[in-house]
Design a protein around this motif. Sequence first.
Motif, PDB file in Angstrom:
ATOM      1  N   ARG A  10      -5.813  14.465  -6.007  1.00 44.03           N
ATOM      2  CA  ARG A  10      -5.052  14.622  -4.769  1.00 44.03           C
ATOM      3  C   ARG A  10      -4.319  13.359  -4.346  1.00 44.03           C
ATOM      4  N   VAL A  11      -4.697  12.219  -4.928  1.00 42.30           N
ATOM      5  CA  VAL A  11      -4.138  10.942  -4.461  1.00 42.30           C
ATOM      6  C   VAL A  11      -3.144  10.388  -5.473  1.00 42.30           C
ATOM      7  N   HIS A  12      -1.910  10.154  -5.004  1.00 36.60           N
ATOM      8  CA  HIS A  12      -0.871   9.608  -5.875  1.00 36.60           C
ATOM      9  C   HIS A  12      -0.973   8.085  -5.947  1.00 36.60           C
ATOM     10  N   ALA A  13      -1.309   7.453  -4.836  1.00 35.85           N
ATOM     11  CA  ALA A  13      -1.416   5.989  -4.821  1.00 35.85           C
ATOM     12  C   ALA A  13      -2.459   5.550  -3.802  1.00 35.85           C
ATOM     13  N   CYS A  14      -3.114   4.441  -4.136  1.00 32.84           N
ATOM     14  CA  CYS A  14      -4.220   3.955  -3.310  1.00 32.84           C
ATOM     15  C   CYS A  14      -4.048   2.468  -3.034  1.00 32.84           C
ATOM     16  N   VAL A  15      -4.050   2.087  -1.777  1.00 33.45           N
ATOM     17  CA  VAL A  15      -3.967   0.670  -1.417  1.00 33.45           C
ATOM     18  C   VAL A  15      -5.247   0.269  -0.688  1.00 33.45           C
ATOM     19  N   SER A  16      -5.937  -0.680  -1.262  1.00 34.42           N
ATOM     20  CA  SER A  16      -7.190  -1.149  -0.681  1.00 34.42           C
ATOM     21  C   SER A  16      -7.050  -2.639  -0.383  1.00 34.42           C
ATOM     22  N   ILE A  17      -7.148  -2.983   0.896  1.00 31.75           N
ATOM     23  CA  ILE A  17      -6.878  -4.367   1.319  1.00 31.75           C
ATOM     24  C   ILE A  17      -8.147  -5.004   1.878  1.00 31.75           C
ATOM     25  N   ALA A  18      -8.430  -6.222   1.449  1.00 33.69           N
ATOM     26  CA  ALA A  18      -9.578  -6.974   1.969  1.00 33.69           C
ATOM     27  C   ALA A  18     -10.823  -6.100   1.994  1.00 33.69           C
ATOM     28  N   ALA A  19     -11.045  -5.404   0.889  1.00 38.44           N
ATOM     29  CA  ALA A  19     -12.197  -4.513   0.803  1.00 38.44           C
ATOM     30  C   ALA A  19     -12.927  -4.789  -0.519  1.00 38.44           C
ATOM     31  N   THR A  20     -13.815  -3.908  -0.870  1.00 36.11           N
ATOM     32  CA  THR A  20     -14.555  -4.070  -2.109  1.00 36.11           C
ATOM     33  C   THR A  20     -15.043  -2.692  -2.544  1.00 36.11           C
ATOM     34  N   SER A  21     -15.397  -2.583  -3.826  1.00 36.57           N
ATOM     35  CA  SER A  21     -15.972  -1.314  -4.286  1.00 36.57           C
ATOM     36  C   SER A  21     -17.496  -1.374  -4.201  1.00 36.57           C
ATOM     37  N   GLN A  22     -18.001  -2.562  -3.889  1.00 34.53           N
ATOM     38  CA  GLN A  22     -19.448  -2.736  -3.815  1.00 34.53           C
ATOM     39  C   GLN A  22     -19.756  -3.822  -2.782  1.00 34.53           C
ATOM     40  N   VAL A  23     -20.305  -3.404  -1.655  1.00 34.49           N
ATOM     41  CA  VAL A  23     -20.553  -4.367  -0.578  1.00 34.49           C
ATOM     42  C   VAL A  23     -21.648  -5.350  -1.016  1.00 34.49           C
TER      43      VAL A  23
END
Lengths: 347, 199
Positions: free
Chosen positions: A151-164
């Motif tokens: 469902r997602v064409h593009a993903c922007v992740s800012i100042a985040a992480t995939s693992q806290v």
Amino acid sequence: MTAHEYSHPERILLNSGQSLPDIRVAYHTFGELNADKSNVVLICHPLTADSNPLNWWGAIVGPNKAIDTNRYFVLCSNVLGGCYGTTGPSSINPKTGTPYGLSFPIITIRDMVTVQRHLCDHLGIERIHMVIGGSMGGMQALEWVAQCPDRVHACVSIAATSQVSPLAIAFDSVGRHAILNDLVTHTSGPSSGLAIARQLGHITYLSEEALEAKFSRQLQDADAFQYHMAPEFQVESYLSYQGNKFVNRFDPYAYLYLTKAISYFDLAHHYGSIEAALGPSHASFLIMAIRSDWLYTSKQSKTLVYELMKQNKHVSFVEIDSDYGHDTFLIDSDETRAVIHGFLDSL
Amino acid sequence: MKPYQTIVYDHIHAGERVIDLGCGTGQLLKELRHKKHCDGYGIDQAFDNVVQAIKEGLPVYHGDVLEGIRPFDDQVFDVAILSQTLQQVLHPEQLLLEMTRIAKRVIITFPNFGHWRVRMHLCLKGVSPKTSQLPYDWYDTPNIRVITIQEFRELCHRLNMTIIREIPSVTSPINRLIFPLRLTNLFAEKGIFVIQKHP
């Protein structure tokens, strides 16, 4: 801009195995949905924000801004567990007629996205042109790709992480302790605990350089040390001001539940591996980090980017060279604007 | 595109997967994608370059080239390009080894410090070379490595890399007419090499 509310007709099964009935979602929309519904930009908000990005991301969202509401249909909803209109721990439990409080089930980032997914279904939106968020919002953006790879064409992740990281868990844990401690000792409700949690949060959103530049060792009122226990330094006044201000606008229970959701966030753990989580998607990724961010570090962002590179994903990485720490993503910055605008334009 | 970029462009086949280290604004990758349907990846250290490349729709890593290529698996690219950057790299050997690890072919271009004009500066004037190719003063040059075509060949040999092609880049039309191939190191302003390493 319009504010809306959606009531989900069915119980939603949560990550924890518990479920919630009568979930209400507060959301804002901007701009017009085009005929083939291909211009949806979904904004996921950070920890203490609401469903109106103009309140906290006005530099990025609006007519002719990086996320141009003249071109895109922008959707943003308050997260599950929050306190700005969407069901959360201070909502009324339909079974008892009183607020849930600590009887509210534990929620996760995955649950927040599940609710957003139901909202999109309700609105008839199948494809998300771009999902974007900073901090906790960036975690939701990644979770969106994992949960709905098609469902997602593009993903922007800012100042985040995939693992806290344990560092971030530690900060949030101390904040929760302050609130929980308050809950036990005060019958009137946890407010100074929330203020302390916010003060601690603020320190993690800044950086050594930012604190030095903003306050140095300046004293607030006196010209010389007073040698008493009350706050004297400017940085102390600033933090206590921020803490007290926050108490008037945020719910301590929501703070407990949302920070707990952040602590649990670990895509690799939830899906088995990063590859299992993000591999099935064909989305383009933009991962942005802030050099001076010590909450969700640039190093952590790079680790995610390397995983995505290994999987031959269309992934870009940008490091914003800012002294302002984690909060840089909320500050009006030419760099952040240029990157988001460029990326969205290229899609 | 600059003349050396055209030479690089000509040595890439349609549909190949290409990584450009020090990709700048992504000009070459953009051309390759539009005209040769190549799949490209870029790495660059300059923020403004990266923003421009992202705007063009290219996937780009903002940071150090060595750091940026390490995550890639072996031989996932057909071609890795390093244009006019080798002389600025802290660990050239490591970088060449990494490039040949991730890509089947490696195309390198660099300013040739063995060119006669460069030699003249040191030999006759007794000063650090400053030419149209190397316009910097010794104290503010980004170039930390002095590479000659001859020594690059030697390094390839030592690292067990095969030179598939060596393209002399001679801009002056007169020089181009008169210089014999063996004197590339003396007459070519740039070294352009296509190399590979068999695992």
